[in-house]
Write an enzyme that holds these catalytic residues in place. Structure first.
Site, PDB file in Angstrom:
ATOM      1  N   LEU A 171       0.801  -1.258   0.131  1.00 54.01           N
ATOM      2  CA  LEU A 171       0.070  -0.184   0.013  1.00 54.01           C
ATOM      3  C   LEU A 171       0.903   1.399   0.130  1.00 54.01           C
ATOM      4  O   LEU A 171       0.454   2.352   0.203  1.00 54.01           O
ATOM      5  CB  LEU A 171      -1.059   0.061   1.075  1.00 54.01           C
ATOM      6  CG  LEU A 171      -1.976  -1.054   1.126  1.00 54.01           C
ATOM      7  CD1 LEU A 171      -2.933  -1.006   2.422  1.00 54.01           C
ATOM      8  CD2 LEU A 171      -2.929  -0.622   0.007  1.00 54.01           C
ATOM      9  N   CYS A 210       3.245  -1.160   9.145  1.00 49.76           N
ATOM     10  CA  CYS A 210       1.707  -1.003   8.671  1.00 49.76           C
ATOM     11  C   CYS A 210       0.943  -2.421   8.603  1.00 49.76           C
ATOM     12  O   CYS A 210      -0.293  -2.461   8.984  1.00 49.76           O
ATOM     13  CB  CYS A 210       1.755  -0.091   7.332  1.00 49.76           C
ATOM     14  SG  CYS A 210       2.648   1.298   7.482  1.00 49.76           S
ATOM     15  N   HIS A 211       1.367  -3.301   7.394  1.00 47.26           N
ATOM     16  CA  HIS A 211       0.777  -4.558   7.359  1.00 47.26           C
ATOM     17  C   HIS A 211       1.531  -5.765   7.548  1.00 47.26           C
ATOM     18  O   HIS A 211       0.935  -7.066   7.153  1.00 47.26           O
ATOM     19  CB  HIS A 211      -0.011  -4.395   5.838  1.00 47.26           C
ATOM     20  CG  HIS A 211      -0.883  -3.249   6.001  1.00 47.26           C
ATOM     21  ND1 HIS A 211      -0.221  -2.171   5.365  1.00 47.26           N
ATOM     22  CD2 HIS A 211      -2.059  -2.977   6.208  1.00 47.26           C
ATOM     23  CE1 HIS A 211      -1.423  -1.332   5.369  1.00 47.26           C
ATOM     24  NE2 HIS A 211      -2.483  -1.737   6.239  1.00 47.26           N
ATOM     25  N   GLY A 212       2.901  -5.797   7.695  1.00 46.79           N
ATOM     26  CA  GLY A 212       3.533  -6.925   8.256  1.00 46.79           C
ATOM     27  C   GLY A 212       4.555  -7.376   7.242  1.00 46.79           C
ATOM     28  O   GLY A 212       4.914  -8.619   7.111  1.00 46.79           O
TER      29      GLY A 212
END
Length: 187
Positions: free
Chosen positions: A133, A151-153
């Site tokens: 992202l 943020c999302h790993g």
């Protein structure tokens, strides 16, 4: 005499219609131009089309981040251990088997050699933007010792290849060239 038998001369009406059409086309073009021109890149972005980076002070295990085209680009001088870890990874273990390196064939495998500089495999140049992202990953973090996006790993290895997490692709390698042993031109 039939109307079709005579050759009609242009009339004043024909001239006025042609002139009005020409003025209308010029008017439409002059109104549309600002909308079309605003889609061009900003002048500051065009000015950064290519940058030169001095890596003379970059020691083994260090990295620097520079701004190129509004994006952070990391230049890392990898250690021998990081290079060996990168070479040891089998292509079957990678989420994205494509190198994503603008300097090699677009279909090249994501081997460590295809991700690093030719004849200077210790130097790694990548756009440091997560391919999930667009977050900015942390350096030298995560399970694989490369980059970690908190943020999302998403986790990248020491060659910038995605190994774990939702990111679909490896970190991209921009076009770059060594102008000398200590300078790199990106872009």
């Amino acid at each position: 005499m039939a109307h079709s038998d005579t050759t009609a001369e242009p009339t004043r009406r024909d001239f006025l219609l042609l002139t009005a059409g020409a003025f209308g086309a010029v008017g439409v073009a002059s109104v549309a131009w600002p909308f079309i021109d605003q889609m061009n890149p900003d002048a500051s972005t065009r000015a950064l089309a290519s940058i030169e980076v001095d890596i003379s002070a970059l020691q083994s295990g260090q990295s620097i981040t520079v701004l190129w085209r509004g994006k952070p680009v990391v230049v890392r001088n990898r250690t021998d251990k990081e290079i060996e870890e990168g070479k040891a990874v089998k292509l079957e273990e990678l989420k994205d088997p494509i190198a994503r390196n603008a300097n090699v064939d677009p279909s090249a495998d994501a081997t460590d050699a295809n991700r690093s500089a030719k004849d200077k495999e210790n130097i790694l140049v990548m756009v440091k933007v997560c391919t999930h992202l667009g977050c900015i990953p942390l350096d030298e973090s995560g399970e694989f010792g490369g980059w970690f996006c908190p943020c999302h790993g998403s986790q990248y290895d020491t060659a910038g290849r995605i190994r774990k997490g939702p990111a679909p692709e490896n970190l991209p390698v921009p076009v770059y060239a060594f102008t000398s042993d200590t300078k790199i031109r990106i872009g």
